[in-house]
Design an enzyme around this catalytic site. Structure first.
Site, mmCIF file in Angstrom:
data_model
loop_
_atom_site.group_PDB
_atom_site.id
_atom_site.type_symbol
_atom_site.label_atom_id
_atom_site.label_comp_id
_atom_site.label_asym_id
_atom_site.label_seq_id
_atom_site.Cartn_x
_atom_site.Cartn_y
_atom_site.Cartn_z
ATOM 1 N N ASP A 52 0.746 -0.975 -0.097
ATOM 2 C CA ASP A 52 0.293 -0.234 0.094
ATOM 3 C C ASP A 52 0.864 1.193 -0.017
ATOM 4 O O ASP A 52 0.229 2.312 -0.125
ATOM 5 C CB ASP A 52 -1.169 0.408 1.348
ATOM 6 C CG ASP A 52 -0.833 0.006 2.113
ATOM 7 O OD1 ASP A 52 0.741 -0.033 2.714
ATOM 8 O OD2 ASP A 52 -1.116 -0.041 3.661
ATOM 9 N N GLU A 123 -1.669 -5.781 8.258
ATOM 10 C CA GLU A 123 -0.740 -5.037 9.664
ATOM 11 C C GLU A 123 -1.561 -5.755 10.885
ATOM 12 O O GLU A 123 -2.384 -5.718 10.994
ATOM 13 C CB GLU A 123 -0.375 -4.141 9.325
ATOM 14 C CG GLU A 123 -0.110 -3.471 8.251
ATOM 15 C CD GLU A 123 0.578 -1.347 7.835
ATOM 16 O OE1 GLU A 123 -0.030 -0.966 9.308
ATOM 17 O OE2 GLU A 123 0.981 -1.119 6.944
ATOM 18 N N GLU A 186 8.760 -4.609 11.005
ATOM 19 C CA GLU A 186 9.551 -3.239 9.902
ATOM 20 C C GLU A 186 10.208 -2.085 11.037
ATOM 21 O O GLU A 186 9.371 -1.750 12.264
ATOM 22 C CB GLU A 186 8.276 -1.861 9.004
ATOM 23 C CG GLU A 186 8.661 -0.579 8.931
ATOM 24 C CD GLU A 186 7.524 -0.685 8.100
ATOM 25 O OE1 GLU A 186 6.578 -0.652 7.309
ATOM 26 O OE2 GLU A 186 6.884 1.073 7.572
HETATM 27 O O1 KIV Z 1 3.406 -1.413 1.462
HETATM 28 C C1 KIV Z 1 5.083 -1.749 1.361
HETATM 29 O O2 KIV Z 1 5.642 -1.308 0.577
HETATM 30 C C2 KIV Z 1 5.311 -2.148 2.982
HETATM 31 C C3 KIV Z 1 6.741 -2.437 2.989
HETATM 32 C C4 KIV Z 1 7.207 -1.076 3.086
HETATM 33 C C5 KIV Z 1 7.379 -3.772 4.022
HETATM 34 O O3 KIV Z 1 4.499 -2.806 3.790
#
Ligand code: KIV
Length: 268
Positions: A52, A123, A186
């Site tokens: 996202d 998430e 992250e």
């Molecule tokens: O949305 C994304 O690109 C991510 C990465 C930063 C891991 O979740």
């Protein structure tokens, strides 16, 4: 003799688990469109993430929140179609992973049904265990995302390093127990990622999480120099395609203005 070559063997959840078990580093990069996905797939990247982050990187927003499920599907379909070998994981955008679980299942099912992609990323950790279990039960593999959660930016008051080892380890373990095939971590101190990686048996994929993880992920536009402005400490620029594009555009402009393009050979 046939000149056709067999397509490469697809990376699956089992491939990633086997790589983790034998200590072979997993590589993952973001992709949002057909040509980029094709190039990364040909380079041998194991997992492509339709993140996202496309809200920020491609759409120019200042958070990941505005991108919609329909827009994710639009981009995921291009990436799914381009990839021959990589496993393709698609983010559940805000708020598809926060509202009723049935809506998360529907959104996840759309990814498999409409895009040829293979899994979703969600998430959250312990508080998402029920949702992870429901999505996996419905037949969609889930990668959990713990540590800094960009969709939580307004609750956290910004993008912050996450340091609570005990909470993050229990988040990762809860996600694993709920059926997540991998855990993305992250922006945590390396010692936290080490503790998480030791606590779970599924692969851990780090971004800003140090070296002691099963694999690494970065945003492709950052590593090839196509993002302008702020880039996080944990990324590294491996090429400068931004300069290459700007130089090519300037050269084209000069050639058009000076009458050098098109030539007789480039005309009918
Ligand atoms: O949305 C994304 O690109 C991510 C990465 C930063 C891991 O979740």
């Amino acid at each position: 003799m046939s000149t056709e070559t067999n397509p490469p063997k697809r990376v699956t959840t089992r491939t990633l688990q086997a790589m983790r078990d034998r200590g072979q580093a997993i590589t993952m990069l973001t992709a949002y469109d057909f040509p980029t996905a094709k190039l990364l797939d040909e380079a041998g990247i194991d997992v492509l993430l339709v993140g996202d982050s496309l809200a920020m990187v491609v759409q120019g927003h200042d958070t990941t929140l505005p991108v919609t499920m329909d827009q994710m599907i639009y981009h995921a379909e291009m990436v799914g179609r381009a990839s021959q070998r990589a496993m393709v994981v698609v983010d559940l955008p805000f708020p598809e992973g926060q509202i009723e679980i049935t809506r998360s299942i529907e959104a996840s099912a759309r990814v498999l049904k409409e895009t040829r992609c293979h899994a979703v990323k969600l998430e959250g950790g312990a508080e998402q265990a029920g949702r992870i279990e429901a999505i996996v039960t419905a037949g969609v593999p889930v990668m959990a995302h713990v540590g800094l959660r960009p969709q939580n930016i307004h609750v956290d008051g910004g993008y912050r390093l996450q340091r609570d080892t005990e909470k993050l380890v229990s988040d990762a373990k809860a996600a694993e127990e709920a059926g997540a095939f991998a855990v993305l971590i992250e922006c945590v101190p390396a010692s936290v990622a080490t503790a998480i990686t030791a606590a779970v048996k599924v692969p851990t994929i780090g971004i800003g999480a140090g070296r002691d993880v099963s694999g690494q992920v970065l945003v492709t536009h950052d590593i090839v120099g196509l993002t302008s402005g702020y880039t996080p400490k944990f990324t590294r620029q491996f090429a400068d395609l931004g300069k290459g594009m700007r130089d090519a555009a300037k050269e084209y402009l000069e050639q058009v203005r000076s009458g050098g393009f098109p030539s007789d050979q480039e005309s009918f």
